[in-house]
Scaffold this motif. Structure first.
Motif, mmCIF file in Angstrom:
data_model
loop_
_atom_site.group_PDB
_atom_site.id
_atom_site.type_symbol
_atom_site.label_atom_id
_atom_site.label_comp_id
_atom_site.label_asym_id
_atom_site.label_seq_id
_atom_site.Cartn_x
_atom_site.Cartn_y
_atom_site.Cartn_z
ATOM 1 N N UNK A 273 17.634 1.906 24.365
ATOM 2 C CA UNK A 273 18.487 0.904 23.723
ATOM 3 C C UNK A 273 17.784 -0.441 23.557
ATOM 4 N N UNK A 274 16.542 -0.521 24.015
ATOM 5 C CA UNK A 274 15.815 -1.763 23.740
ATOM 6 C C UNK A 274 14.560 -1.441 22.942
ATOM 7 N N UNK A 275 14.081 -2.444 22.272
ATOM 8 C CA UNK A 275 12.887 -2.275 21.445
ATOM 9 C C UNK A 275 12.149 -3.602 21.441
ATOM 10 N N UNK A 276 10.884 -3.560 21.759
ATOM 11 C CA UNK A 276 10.104 -4.798 21.762
ATOM 12 C C UNK A 276 9.522 -5.022 20.374
ATOM 13 N N UNK A 277 9.956 -6.081 19.725
ATOM 14 C CA UNK A 277 9.531 -6.287 18.335
ATOM 15 C C UNK A 277 8.108 -6.819 18.235
ATOM 16 N N UNK A 278 7.522 -6.536 17.107
ATOM 17 C CA UNK A 278 6.235 -7.120 16.742
ATOM 18 C C UNK A 278 6.547 -8.261 15.778
ATOM 19 N N UNK A 279 5.623 -9.192 15.656
ATOM 20 C CA UNK A 279 5.857 -10.261 14.681
ATOM 21 C C UNK A 279 4.887 -10.087 13.530
ATOM 22 N N UNK A 280 5.378 -10.351 12.336
ATOM 23 C CA UNK A 280 4.579 -10.101 11.130
ATOM 24 C C UNK A 280 4.279 -11.402 10.407
ATOM 25 N N UNK A 281 3.253 -11.328 9.568
ATOM 26 C CA UNK A 281 2.908 -12.489 8.757
ATOM 27 C C UNK A 281 4.108 -12.933 7.945
ATOM 28 N N UNK A 282 4.207 -14.203 7.754
ATOM 29 C CA UNK A 282 5.268 -14.751 6.915
ATOM 30 C C UNK A 282 5.293 -14.056 5.552
ATOM 31 N N UNK A 283 4.120 -13.728 5.034
ATOM 32 C CA UNK A 283 4.049 -13.094 3.715
ATOM 33 C C UNK A 283 4.065 -11.559 3.770
ATOM 34 N N UNK A 284 4.398 -10.992 4.908
ATOM 35 C CA UNK A 284 4.526 -9.535 4.989
ATOM 36 C C UNK A 284 5.723 -9.109 4.128
ATOM 37 N N UNK A 285 5.555 -8.064 3.278
ATOM 38 C CA UNK A 285 6.692 -7.653 2.436
ATOM 39 C C UNK A 285 7.883 -7.204 3.294
ATOM 40 N N UNK A 286 9.059 -7.685 2.917
ATOM 41 C CA UNK A 286 10.280 -7.316 3.647
ATOM 42 C C UNK A 286 10.993 -6.177 2.924
ATOM 43 N N UNK A 287 11.112 -6.320 1.602
ATOM 44 C CA UNK A 287 11.775 -5.238 0.866
ATOM 45 C C UNK A 287 11.395 -5.225 -0.604
ATOM 46 N N UNK A 288 11.692 -4.076 -1.207
ATOM 47 C CA UNK A 288 11.579 -3.904 -2.659
ATOM 48 C C UNK A 288 12.996 -3.612 -3.127
ATOM 49 N N UNK A 289 13.374 -4.184 -4.247
ATOM 50 C CA UNK A 289 14.678 -3.855 -4.813
ATOM 51 C C UNK A 289 14.492 -3.727 -6.326
ATOM 52 N N UNK A 290 14.897 -2.588 -6.848
ATOM 53 C CA UNK A 290 14.681 -2.333 -8.268
ATOM 54 C C UNK A 290 15.762 -2.974 -9.110
ATOM 55 N N UNK A 291 15.346 -3.540 -10.222
ATOM 56 C CA UNK A 291 16.313 -4.137 -11.133
ATOM 57 C C UNK A 291 15.887 -3.843 -12.564
ATOM 58 N N UNK A 292 16.864 -3.773 -13.449
ATOM 59 C CA UNK A 292 16.569 -3.430 -14.837
ATOM 60 C C UNK A 292 15.878 -4.571 -15.550
ATOM 61 N N UNK A 293 14.911 -4.221 -16.342
ATOM 62 C CA UNK A 293 14.245 -5.208 -17.166
ATOM 63 C C UNK A 293 14.433 -4.833 -18.623
ATOM 64 N N UNK A 294 13.515 -5.251 -19.453
ATOM 65 C CA UNK A 294 13.700 -4.977 -20.871
ATOM 66 C C UNK A 294 13.062 -3.659 -21.296
ATOM 67 N N UNK A 295 12.391 -2.980 -20.394
ATOM 68 C CA UNK A 295 11.887 -1.653 -20.748
ATOM 69 C C UNK A 295 12.687 -0.619 -19.964
#
Ligand code: WTA
Length: 680
Positions: A273-295
């Motif tokens: 029930x516990x997990x020791x977190x690691x710390x990541x670079x500020x610029x480490x990608x957090x997520x991708x989210x797809x969105x519609x564009x013009x193509x």
């Protein structure tokens, strides 16, 4: 119709689609937009609200003195494992880096921090399932759930930088899955549960996801719907997905592949029930989210950690005026959209908010469901979309009036322009004339709110998002990129980098530059039309590109066209977004049939085509109307003149069912063609 007539009509509260019409008159005719009077109703916050507000008037000055220093102060509100060396590196524009050198963990900021500060007992989510099952989840419990899920992901071989697709109903495990990914540095790519197997597959492939997290199904409109079969279908395609983690939500029969599928409760529940977190670079990608564009191909918008978290937390605090000890906040968005990411998961949790999370639809089992939950949980802050507000208006005041809504103290709106009559109704019927309304403009790409009133400061105008937030620079410019004066319209741009800006389009550097940064040198092009009124307040007018906005969801015309022509009966298709009283825009398709191909005809064919689009993209992209035509209006160079089709689509009686080969359509098209021939 001239722009000024339109404006008067709008004030007379007539056309519900005033923004679209005004936009059309701005960009699609030679009319200039003179004589724009400003909306004369303004609603200032009450002195009591103003006095207690998180954001005070001085914030604008503070931010304008030194924007980057201002953002540094906002970043200091987060918990960093290592402080940054450089606040902003814009030397490689348009690729921004914020808080360079800093190390941070998103999940620690959302959870561990509150528990460490003694708030573990506070409720993070009041979850309400559509069938009425409930769960109250405290911050301490959520931290445990996320820690176990993070341990499970690690056991499954997921490590920092891996992509994980999340395809879930709106249940707490969706947020747990996102936070567990963030905790171990894996990049989540949430795919809205309403998307089809094909849409899911293309997103899995584009991000090269290794794992899919899903559920057997969820509840909507009073019934269980299945999700897992769409995952099974998608994974028949070529992918690198090795495992599928499945939450049991509905308990329905589910096909199972022992070599690949793992029940969530079997692997997550037995973890530490516990997990020791690691710390990541500020610029480490957090997520991708797809969105519609013009193509036809959706864009994988990706966001990184430090800057994104800074801006979502800041905006959530100043725009929604959150008081974590006393407020109950409810954002009605799904986690499948950016609003769910920024204002249901990251922003509110970082600020220690207590939230409502509701799985189902607003009319199940009755049309007062949202209001019932506002009363039940004592919701104080409600953030929703204009399309729902208009739906409530249509259903009638008797539903909200049955419930005690007096706990509400602030209302928000997002996703599309809110028409003034809906704004006034929202304020009056839902807000009891006492709640400030924040109409918030932003995008998947901006990551966080950019233009909005400050609820304790701004005297709001119904229908206007008002001004850029402190720290943000947004302008309205003409075709040459020159800012227009008050009383004029043009394109909305952002001319200074902001912390939560997208860092790119996943795997498509050129497309990123081309789409957002090529129209005006060094300036972000948002794709929205806007105008400034005589007081300099911003009025959003809708998209200026081939992106439709249906119930606040972005769908590209090209995407629907290519889905249609992938049907064997269709030779050619043109799709337009037509003004729609309920959904903002409705999808209207014009199709030319292929000769020599056997197919059903008439209503049957239309039904088949609509289902085909649902299969290719998802039910949200089903055209409202499909018209079979012999020819499409084209310019001499062969470009379809969608604008004319849009005229046709908007002249038809709204709400009418799909029609076939109406001779009037072609007549209208040709009439439109004649009057517009000079614009070729
Ligand atoms: C539109 C949703 C007017 C706009 C957060 C934008 C709005 C697109 C507003 C982004 C608003 C969003 N007033 N229009 N308050 N909010 N939009 O990426 O056209 O799903 O470009 O992000 O929605 O949609 P997205």
């Amino acid at each position: 119709m001239s722009a000024s007539t339109l404006w008067r009509d709008r004030q007379a509260k007539k056309p519900i689609f005033w923004a679209q019409e005004l936009l059309n008159s701005l960009f699609m005719s030679s009319e200039t937009l003179d004589n724009l009077s400003s909306e004369n109703r303004t609603f200032a916050p009450s002195p009591e609200f103003a006095a207690q507000a998180n954001a005070q008037p001085g914030l604008y000055d503070e931010a304008s003195r030194d924007g980057v220093a201002f953002w540094e102060r906002q970043a200091e509100a987060l918990l960093w494992d290592r402080k940054w060396d450089t606040a902003l590196d814009w030397s490689n524009a348009p690729f921004a880096q914020w808080f360079v050198g800093g190390k941070i963990n998103a999940s620690v900021n959302a959870l561990d921090r509150h528990v460490a500060e003694g708030h573990g007992g506070r409720i993070a989510f009041h979850f309400e399932g559509e069938p009425g099952d409930t769960r109250d989840i405290s911050y301490a419990q959520l931290l445990t759930d996320v820690s176990k899920a993070a341990n499970a992901l690690t056991e499954m071989g997921i490590t920092s930088g891996d992509r994980v697709a999340i395809y879930m109903p709106l249940i707490p495990e969706a947020a747990v899955a996102m936070l567990a990914c963030a905790r171990i540095g894996a990049i989540h790519s949430v795919v809205f549960g309403g998307f089809s197997a094909d849409a899911l597959l293309s997103r899995i492939q584009d991000a090269d996801a290794k794992l899919v997290i899903t559920a057997d199904g969820g509840f909507r409109k009073g019934a269980a719907f299945a999700l897992k079969p769409a995952v099974d279908e998608a994974l028949k395609g070529e992918t690198n997905v090795k495992q599928v983690l499945v939450v049991k939500r509905t308990g329905q029969e589910t096909a199972w592949d022992d070599s690949r599928d793992i029940w969530w409760h079997e692997i997550v529940d037995r973890q530490h029930s516990t997990h020791t977190p690691e710390f990541f670079d500020s610029e480490h990608p957090l997520f991708i989210l797809y969105t519609s564009g013009t193509t036809a191909k959706p864009k994988g918008i990706f966001h990184t950690t430090g800057g994104y978290l800074t801006q979502v937390a800041y905006t959530h605090k100043v725009v929604f005026d959150l008081k974590p000890k006393t407020d109950v906040y409810w954002c009605t968005a799904d986690v499948g959209w950016i609003t769910g990411h920024s204002y249901m998961v990251y922003g509110p949790l970082i600020n220690g908010a207590t939230q409502v999370m509701y799985e189902g639809t607003p009319d199940t089992p009755h049309k007062g469901r949202v209001f019932e939950l506002v009363e039940k949980y004592g919701v104080t802050i409600l953030y929703t979309a204009p399309t729902l507000i208009r739906t409530w208006m249509k259903w009638g005041e008797e539903f909200p009036n049955q419930f005690n809504l007096s706990s509400l103290r602030l209302l928000g709106s997002v996703g599309e322009p809110i028409n003034p009559e809906a704004w006034i109704w929202y304020r009056h019927v839902i807000g009891g004339n006492r709640c400030p309304i924040v109409d918030t403009w932003w995008q998947t790409e901006t990551g966080a709110i950019m233009i909005s009133p400050l609820p304790g400061v701004t005297a709001t105008k119904p229908g206007s998002a008002m001004r850029p937030l402190p720290g943000i620079s947004a302008k309205v410019v003409d075709d040459n990129g020159v800012p227009v004066g008050d009383g004029h319209g043009g394109y909305l741009i952002l001319d200074k980098p902001w912390p939560s800006m997208l860092r790119g389009v996943w795997g498509e550097e050129e497309r990123f530059k081309e789409t957002y940064w090529s129209r005006f040198e060094g300036i972000y092009f948002a794709g929205d039309g806007a105008k400034l009124d005589d007081d300099g307040a911003i009025w959003l007018l809708g998209r200026v590109d081939d992106v439709m906005n249906v119930s606040g969801h972005r769908i590209s015309t090209t995407e629907v066209e290519s889905a249609l022509v992938s049907h064997e009966a269709i030779a050619e298709a043109a799709v337009v977004g037509a003004a729609d009283a309920m959904t903002g825009q409705g999808i209207v398709a014009f199709v030319i049939l292929r000769g020599g191909v056997e197919h059903v005809e008439g209503e049957e064919l239309v039904k088949e085509l609509r289902n085909h689009v649902a299969k290719e993209i998802g039910a949200i992209a089903k055209p409202r109307q499909i018209m079979v035509v012999n020819e499409l209006p084209k310019t001499r160079s062969g470009k379809i003149m969608r604008r004319l089709l849009k005229d046709v689509a908007e002249n038809r009686a709204v709400g009418d069912a799909t029609t076939l080969a109406d001779p009037n359509v072609m007549k209208l098209i040709s009439e439109g063609l004649k009057s517009a021939s000079s614009e070729d």
